[in-house]
Design a protein around this motif. Structure first.
Motif, PDB file in Angstrom:
ATOM      1  N   SER A  92       0.866  -1.370  -0.069  1.00 35.90           N
ATOM      2  CA  SER A  92      -0.046  -0.038   0.168  1.00 35.90           C
ATOM      3  C   SER A  92       0.963   1.240   0.014  1.00 35.90           C
ATOM      4  N   HIS A  93       1.957   1.174   0.895  1.00 37.42           N
ATOM      5  CA  HIS A  93       2.810   2.590   1.162  1.00 37.42           C
ATOM      6  C   HIS A  93       3.428   2.525  -0.576  1.00 37.42           C
ATOM      7  N   MET A  94       3.993   1.656  -0.939  1.00 40.40           N
ATOM      8  CA  MET A  94       4.655   1.432  -2.047  1.00 40.40           C
ATOM      9  C   MET A  94       3.805   2.381  -3.294  1.00 40.40           C
ATOM     10  N   LEU A  95       2.672   1.692  -3.373  1.00 37.40           N
ATOM     11  CA  LEU A  95       1.608   2.296  -4.360  1.00 37.40           C
ATOM     12  C   LEU A  95       1.502   3.914  -4.162  1.00 37.40           C
ATOM     13  N   TRP A  96       1.217   4.180  -2.804  1.00 33.11           N
ATOM     14  CA  TRP A  96       1.099   5.505  -2.578  1.00 33.11           C
ATOM     15  C   TRP A  96       2.117   6.488  -3.041  1.00 33.11           C
ATOM     16  N   TYR A  97       3.445   6.018  -2.622  1.00 37.31           N
ATOM     17  CA  TYR A  97       4.402   7.248  -3.013  1.00 37.31           C
ATOM     18  C   TYR A  97       4.679   7.217  -4.541  1.00 37.31           C
ATOM     19  N   GLY A  98       4.510   6.157  -5.272  1.00 38.62           N
ATOM     20  CA  GLY A  98       4.359   6.318  -6.677  1.00 38.62           C
ATOM     21  C   GLY A  98       3.497   7.144  -7.334  1.00 38.62           C
ATOM     22  N   ILE A  99       2.181   7.018  -6.651  1.00 32.60           N
ATOM     23  CA  ILE A  99       0.998   8.057  -7.170  1.00 32.60           C
ATOM     24  C   ILE A  99       1.409   9.283  -6.807  1.00 32.60           C
ATOM     25  N   LEU A 100       2.008   9.575  -5.647  1.00 34.57           N
ATOM     26  CA  LEU A 100       2.201  10.931  -5.187  1.00 34.57           C
ATOM     27  C   LEU A 100       3.209  11.510  -6.059  1.00 34.57           C
ATOM     28  N   HIS A 112       3.781  10.948  -9.216  1.00 37.16           N
ATOM     29  CA  HIS A 112       2.955  10.945 -10.393  1.00 37.16           C
ATOM     30  C   HIS A 112       2.179  12.273 -10.327  1.00 37.16           C
ATOM     31  N   ASP A 113       1.497  12.591  -9.121  1.00 37.80           N
ATOM     32  CA  ASP A 113       0.910  13.781  -8.805  1.00 37.80           C
ATOM     33  C   ASP A 113       1.778  14.991  -8.921  1.00 37.80           C
ATOM     34  N   ALA A 114       3.034  14.807  -8.516  1.00 35.41           N
ATOM     35  CA  ALA A 114       3.943  15.978  -8.282  1.00 35.41           C
ATOM     36  C   ALA A 114       4.687  16.055  -9.830  1.00 35.41           C
ATOM     37  N   GLY A 115       4.106  15.251 -10.622  1.00 36.39           N
ATOM     38  CA  GLY A 115       4.979  15.440 -11.991  1.00 36.39           C
ATOM     39  C   GLY A 115       6.092  14.766 -12.331  1.00 36.39           C
ATOM     40  N   PHE A 116       6.301  13.582 -11.467  1.00 32.44           N
ATOM     41  CA  PHE A 116       7.641  13.036 -11.649  1.00 32.44           C
ATOM     42  C   PHE A 116       7.275  11.658 -11.738  1.00 32.44           C
ATOM     43  N   ASP A 117       6.832  11.199 -13.120  1.00 30.75           N
ATOM     44  CA  ASP A 117       6.463   9.962 -13.450  1.00 30.75           C
ATOM     45  C   ASP A 117       7.507   9.154 -13.476  1.00 30.75           C
ATOM     46  N   THR A 118       8.900   9.463 -13.739  1.00 28.99           N
ATOM     47  CA  THR A 118       9.930   8.135 -13.447  1.00 28.99           C
ATOM     48  C   THR A 118       9.733   7.396 -12.139  1.00 28.99           C
ATOM     49  N   TRP A 126       6.236   1.492  -8.819  1.00 32.20           N
ATOM     50  CA  TRP A 126       5.368   0.143  -9.154  1.00 32.20           C
ATOM     51  C   TRP A 126       6.130  -1.003  -9.746  1.00 32.20           C
ATOM     52  N   ARG A 127       7.103  -0.639 -10.243  1.00 31.07           N
ATOM     53  CA  ARG A 127       7.923  -1.998 -11.023  1.00 31.07           C
ATOM     54  C   ARG A 127       8.362  -2.686  -9.836  1.00 31.07           C
TER      55      ARG A 127
END
Ligand code: SF4
Ligand code: SF4
Lengths: 156, 419, 173
Positions: free
Chosen positions: B129-137, B139-145, B151-152
């Motif tokens: 859950s945490h790994m998913l969350w900071y990935g999306i965070l 993404h929201d901050a514009g840092f898609d890498t 997520w990988r």
């Protein structure tokens, strides 16, 4: 400067490798689903005594049983409704029903109407024709989902 | 006494007559919005670029679960309760089975082994859950890498969960009286190197969030929630721990065997979004180390996996708590001697965190809105992967949601099988 | 004076005036129930929050009993040095079933706002002095007199109401 070199290295490496997605099918073969992955249940027919415990504990009410006595009867299942929870397996007194024996049955949805219902077991006099007829009847009505939809549309 | 300025953010009039004075723009986000997968309606009042006040309306995804539970047996509810949340399903189930065990009076019959397996399931869930969350965070901050990297790596823990429980997201391992499946030695041996691998990767993720300026500047000193504000708005879980409220149910009133493990409580006092991120990153590392400890303990732990529980639960009531990835999760169960509950109340953590999060918005730039609103981890389900196996040929195919829907509609339309 | 009350007073480091508390029960080690009545709830919570320093409200639960409603405020006494929490169930008992009314404790917790409205929504318990006693979750078209969590409404009845609303909306479109 060091960072840039590392980044360039990564880029070149990824260029050479090509897209990851093209290996998907190959990678699937390398990493098969676990042996005991959850699937829809199957019943080992000789063990089942048609006690009805699995029908009673199923949270989604997807199992249905019809029987004369413990040797003549059948259990059918509304397949898309099963959520692979495994309650039937846990509470079965004879260890007859299993959700983790056959990964090949992990078909998530089957939109083929004929397969909406499946016979889990049919014993004794229920074997063959009678069970088939029962399923046919269910399918002719359009399955559980269609039945409910009709009811909603007609406003009853 | 609560001051007047601290009114709850759940009060919105439909006609907009409650807009604060001074606001000249009003932004409406949701219930359907590409940013927010969750059906919630945010109303953000702006003055220029700054937020004056943010409000929320909820109730768009009401499923009536508490009522549904009263109509089902305790046994059936064991499988309904994990569906309360898409991603923190194990902890909901964990609290439920503890409430039932307490009511049935068989708490002391649960073996050490069963408790360890339950804990493993809960911790694995916290990690993914945490790994998913900071990935999306990111993404929201514009840092898609970062989204793709985290997520990988998340797939590693998902594979572990799938291997141990048979399901990817919803492990559903627990039952009143114990657990359903064992973690045999081969599986534990298979799991250990994966966890060690993941520890290294999460350490790298932490390094990215701390050192990479482009993401750090986006999170630092944004949406600060001071400790005093936090006390008033009662956030729980990581949201509270980032603002200096060091309370974690696992430490505060230990359940299962959390008091026998060696782990640290993570908390920060800054209160900005970077602090919430770091709390979750550190917690992920702690949880991974806990997983290793649990696997070590499992080698010697003995005991029956499943104790017998009667379907009828004697009358009584109990208030159970647990630490979900998002915060404190609260259940209150009342039994009346039959096989159905009299009343069962669930309070999932996100509801308690909304007020604090909207408080963070005051005076911030509208451009920071996605990051701040994401910070309390609105939860959504991520069962996006579908695997289809053709049972006659054994051919396998993995497709995305859209293609799946497309194929399914076609198959239904022409009444033919999927392939 | 009961042992449980004494123990709780030791933990909270306060003394209750006797007539405010109806009963104190110990659920397990470090977990208490405090029972009180609607007319004394406000004063008792005032002591708990202002003197004992309790600031965290987990949730509010309403329960329908045979002859009355109960409202549970699940509060936590937090001891920051030890990272410890003492859960306390603050139970308002004896709420009349014909005209359910109890004082709102919004003055002490901001969070009580939406938790109390949730109880109002599902049980019809009216919280006095709450400045914004409106629905929280149920849809706007939901009939006012139907409180779905009450035992008198069965699953089928609620389904009918819900389908009725859905039909009404689809016809209007
Ligand atoms: S599968 Fe098991 S539980 Fe179900 S009827 Fe047969 S013996 Fe009973
Ligand atoms: S796996 Fe669960 S849902 Fe499926 S038939 Fe068994 S009890 Fe019912």
């Amino acid at each position: 400067m060091k960072k840039i070199l590392v980044m360039t290295g990564e880029v070149l490496k990824n260029q050479a490798k090509g897209p990851v997605t093209k290996h998907v099918l190959k990678r699937l073969e390398e990493n098969p689903a676990p042996e005991d992955i959850r699937t829809i249940p199957i019943i080992i027919e000789d063990r089942c005594i048609l006690c009805g415990t699995c029908v009673a504990v199923c949270p989604t009410h997807c199992l249905e049983m019809e029987k004369d006595d413990k040797d003549n009867g059948m259990i059918i299942m509304h397949t898309p409704q099963c959520m692979w929870c495994g309650h039937c397996q846990t509470y079965c007194p004879k260890d007859a029903i299993h959700i983790d024996r056959n990964p090949a049955t992990s078909v998530l949805f089957s939109y083929n109407v004929r397969q909406d219902y499946s016979i889990l077991t049919a014993k004794g006099s229920f074997k063959g024709e009678k069970a088939d007829k029962k399923i046919e009847e269910k399918v002719a009505k359009g399955g559980k989902k269609l039945e409910e939809l009709e009811k909603f549309r007609s406003g009853k | 006494m609560v001051e007047e300025t601290f009114r709850s953010r759940f009060r919105t009039e439909v006609d907009g007559s409650d807009a604060p004075p001074g606001a000249d723009y009003h932004m409406f986000i949701g219930p359907q919005h590409p940013w927010c997968e969750e059906p919630a309606h945010f109303i953000i009042h702006l003055k220029g670029e700054r937020v004056v006040e943010a409000n929320i309306r909820i109730g768009f995804n009401f499923r009536g679960m508490e009522k549904a539970m009263e109509a089902r047996t305790w046994r059936q509810n064991t499988m309904l309760i994990p569906r309360a949340c898409g991603i923190c399903s194990a902890v909901h189930q964990n609290i439920y089975v503890r409430v039932v065990e307490r009511l049935a009076g068989i708490e002391d019959q649960i073996s050490e082994r069963a408790r360890l397996i339950r804990m493993f399931s809960c911790e694995a869930e916290r990690i993914h859950s945490h790994m998913l969350w900071y990935g999306i965070l990111a993404h929201d901050a514009g840092f898609d890498t970062m989204l793709h990297i985290s997520w990988r790596d998340r797939e590693i823990i998902m594979d572990i969960v799938e291997d141990l429980s048979g399901n990817r997201v919803n492990p559903a391992l627990m039952l009143p009286g114990g657990v359903k499946r064992d973690i045999p030695k081969e599986k534990a041996d298979r799991t250990r190197p994966k966890i060690n691998d993941l520890i290294k990767k999460v350490e790298y993720h932490k390094k990215v969030f701390v050192e990479e300026a482009s993401i750090r500047n986006r999170l630092e000193d944004v949406g600060v929630l001071t400790k005093d504000d936090a006390k008033k708005t009662t956030p729980n879980g990581p949201t509270g721990r980032a603002s200096g409220l060091p309370f974690d149910v696992r430490k505060a009133s230990p359940y299962e065997l959390y008091d026998q493990l060696d782990w640290n409580l993570v908390y920060y006092t800054e209160g900005d979004i970077l602090a919430t991120t770091l709390v979750r990153l550190d917690e992920t590392l702690e949880s991974l180390r806990m997983c290793n400890q649990i696997l070590d303990k499992l080698e010697t732990a003995e005991g029956e996996l499943l104790a017998r529980v009667r379907p009828r639960i004697p009358a009584g009531e109990y208030f159970g708590r647990g630490e979900a990835p998002r915060g404190e999760d609260v259940h209150y169960g009342i039994a009346n001697g039959t096989d159905k509950p009299e009343r069962y109340k669930i309070r999932a953590p996100s509801l308690g965190n909304i007020d604090a999060t909207l408080k963070r918005m005051d005076g911030e730039y509208i451009a920071d809105m996605p990051v701040v609103l994401r910070s309390y981890d609105p939860c959504f389900s991520c069962t996006n992967r579908v695997m289809i196996v053709n049972d006659t040929t054994g051919e396998k195919l993995i497709i995305g949601q859209d293609e799946f829907a497309h194929k399914a509609i076609k198959a239904k339309k022409y009444n033919r099988p999927f392939f | 004076m009961s042992n449980e009350l004494k123990e709780l007073e030791d933990i909270l480091k306060i003394t209750f005036s006797k007539d405010l508390v109806k009963e104190v029960k110990k659920v397990e080690e470090g977990h208490f129930d405090i029972l009180t009545t609607p007319d004394k709830a406000y004063d008792l919570m005032k002591i708990l929050t202002e003197e004992a320093g309790i600031y965290h409200l987990s949730t509010v639960t309403a329960v329908e009993r045979e002859k009355e409603f109960n409202v549970f405020y699940h509060i936590q006494h937090r001891i920051e040095e030890e990272f410890r929490e003492v859960p306390i169930n603050f139970i308002v008992t004896g709420i009349n079933k014909d005209k359910p009314k109890t004082p709102s404790l919004l003055d002490f917790f901001v969070a009580a706002d939406y938790y109390e409205r949730e109880c109002y929504d599902f049980f019809g318990i009216y919280f006095e002095n709450h400045p914004f006693m409106q629905r929280l979750i149920l849809p706007e078209k939901w009939p006012d007199d139907v409180r779905p969590m009450l035992k008198e409404y069965g699953w089928e009845e609620l389904k009918e109401i819900t389908l009725g609303i859905a039909k009404q909306i689809s016809e209007n479109d």
